[in-house]
Design a protein around this motif. Structure first.
Motif, PDB file in Angstrom:
ATOM      1  N   TYR A   1      -0.108  -0.153   2.362  1.00  0.00           N
ATOM      2  CA  TYR A   1      -1.469  -0.479   1.926  1.00  0.00           C
ATOM      3  C   TYR A   1      -2.364   0.765   1.941  1.00  0.00           C
ATOM      4  O   TYR A   1      -3.240   0.914   1.086  1.00  0.00           O
ATOM      5  N   ILE A   2      -2.141   1.644   2.901  1.00  0.00           N
ATOM      6  CA  ILE A   2      -2.919   2.892   2.947  1.00  0.00           C
ATOM      7  C   ILE A   2      -2.660   3.718   1.693  1.00  0.00           C
ATOM      8  O   ILE A   2      -3.591   4.249   1.074  1.00  0.00           O
ATOM      9  N   ASP A   3      -1.389   3.807   1.289  1.00  0.00           N
ATOM     10  CA  ASP A   3      -1.043   4.563   0.080  1.00  0.00           C
ATOM     11  C   ASP A   3      -1.721   3.976  -1.152  1.00  0.00           C
ATOM     12  O   ASP A   3      -2.014   4.694  -2.109  1.00  0.00           O
ATOM     13  N   ASN A   4      -1.986   2.666  -1.120  1.00  0.00           N
ATOM     14  CA  ASN A   4      -2.653   2.008  -2.242  1.00  0.00           C
ATOM     15  C   ASN A   4      -4.172   1.929  -2.048  1.00  0.00           C
ATOM     16  O   ASN A   4      -4.857   1.221  -2.799  1.00  0.00           O
ATOM     17  N   GLU A   5      -4.671   2.652  -1.041  1.00  0.00           N
ATOM     18  CA  GLU A   5      -6.112   2.732  -0.762  1.00  0.00           C
ATOM     19  C   GLU A   5      -6.726   1.384  -0.371  1.00  0.00           C
ATOM     20  O   GLU A   5      -7.928   1.178  -0.520  1.00  0.00           O
ATOM     21  N   ASP A   6      -5.904   0.459   0.127  1.00  0.00           N
ATOM     22  CA  ASP A   6      -6.415  -0.826   0.612  1.00  0.00           C
ATOM     23  C   ASP A   6      -6.582  -0.720   2.125  1.00  0.00           C
ATOM     24  O   ASP A   6      -5.762  -1.209   2.903  1.00  0.00           O
ATOM     25  N   MET A   7      -7.678  -0.073   2.545  1.00  0.00           N
ATOM     26  CA  MET A   7      -7.875   0.224   3.961  1.00  0.00           C
ATOM     27  C   MET A   7      -8.179  -1.032   4.781  1.00  0.00           C
ATOM     28  O   MET A   7      -7.828  -1.121   5.954  1.00  0.00           O
ATOM     29  N   GLY A   8      -8.836  -2.015   4.154  1.00  0.00           N
ATOM     30  CA  GLY A   8      -9.157  -3.240   4.877  1.00  0.00           C
ATOM     31  C   GLY A   8      -7.910  -3.986   5.315  1.00  0.00           C
ATOM     32  O   GLY A   8      -7.789  -4.388   6.484  1.00  0.00           O
ATOM     33  N   GLN A   9      -6.969  -4.163   4.393  1.00  0.00           N
ATOM     34  CA  GLN A   9      -5.728  -4.853   4.718  1.00  0.00           C
ATOM     35  C   GLN A   9      -4.893  -4.037   5.694  1.00  0.00           C
ATOM     36  O   GLN A   9      -4.267  -4.582   6.608  1.00  0.00           O
TER      37      GLN A   9
END
Length: 264
Positions: A13-21
């Motif tokens: 998720y970090i690699d996809n810039e989804d920091m909340g998840q």
């Protein structure tokens, strides 16, 4: 799911810039072992990588209160330093340039923890930002621009290898390019890992407030750089260095072969 599975999923998720998840998954992993040093260490490392410095500090403080111990990956003082140099409050940089300019000085290799990953013949040594504009010191020469004089600003995000010693082979790199009149180009690393300047999160926040920063994500499937690729010069340099390395290896192998032939 195990803590390892949760952390691995968080990294995706970090690699996809989804920091909340990603942060939610990290919290789930920590709940499986709130006093386990390996789990809490990995949580802090990931939160620092995500530039959530306030959250990393709070997790560290909670672990110290529970155990009375320090973590092996980072000292508590280092996490606090990152939070302070980025002027972070609850994970968000807070700044006011009307109170005066802010200065960013290039880190040494020792301070950075590694050599710079933005290799250019004209390195940027210093930045000073104010309400009016930006002063840039490049190879000892000072340039002064009003914000409106910057003709293009971009941040390219790409995956680069960490090196053979790393457990995870790649990490995200952010390269900032500022273009100005007379074909001037200024490039520097604003990643969370091994940036060229301390306070990279704060610096990005300032640039994004005063400039129309173009975000280019090379990690997207099928991405193809255009002719106006702002880091094309760096890629040429990377290719040239790789060719030199390969050429050196070939010459060394030829030398070994000739040496063995002559001795035989």
């Amino acid at each position: 799911m195990s803590s390892r599975d949760l952390f691995n999923l968080a990294e995706a998720y970090i690699d996809n810039e989804d920091m909340g998840q990603a942060k939610e998954l990290i919290q789930q992993a920590m709940a499986l072992g709130p006093m386990n040093e390996d789990i809490i260490s990995r949580a802090v490392v990931l939160l620092v990588y995500m530039e959530l410095y306030s959250s990393a500090r709070k997790v560290y403080e909670d672990y110290r209160q529970r155990t009375g111990l320090e973590l092996s990956d980072y000292t508590y003082a280092r996490v606090v330093q990152w939070e302070q140099e980025n002027r972070v409050v609850d994970d968000v940089p807070v700044f006011d340039l009307t109170a005066g300019p802010l200065r960013f000085v290039r880190l040494s290799d020792m301070q950075r923890g590694d050599s710079t990953l933005v290799r250019t013949d004209l390195p940027v040594g210093e930045l000073e930002v104010s309400e009016q504009g930006i002063r840039i010191v490049q190879s000892g020469i000072k340039y002064q621009y009003e914000w409106k004089e910057i003709t293009r600003a971009s941040i390219v995000t790409r995956m680069i290898p960490k090196g053979m010693r790393s457990d995870t082979p790649n990490y995200s790199q952010k390269i900032c390019t500022l273009e100005a009149p007379e074909e001037k180009r200024f490039q520097f690393d604003v990643s969370s890992t091994n940036p060229d300047f301390g306070g990279a999160l704060l610096l990005r926040a300032i640039l994004e407030k005063y400039l129309d920063v173009e975000s280019i994500d090379e990690r997207k499937p099928g991405f193809k750089a255009g002719e106006d690729d702002p880091i094309r010069n760096l890629k040429r340099g990377d290719r040239n260095r790789m060719l030199l390395i390969i050429g050196g290896i070939i010459l060394f192998l030829i030398f070994l072969e000739l040496s063995q032939s002559s001795s035989g």
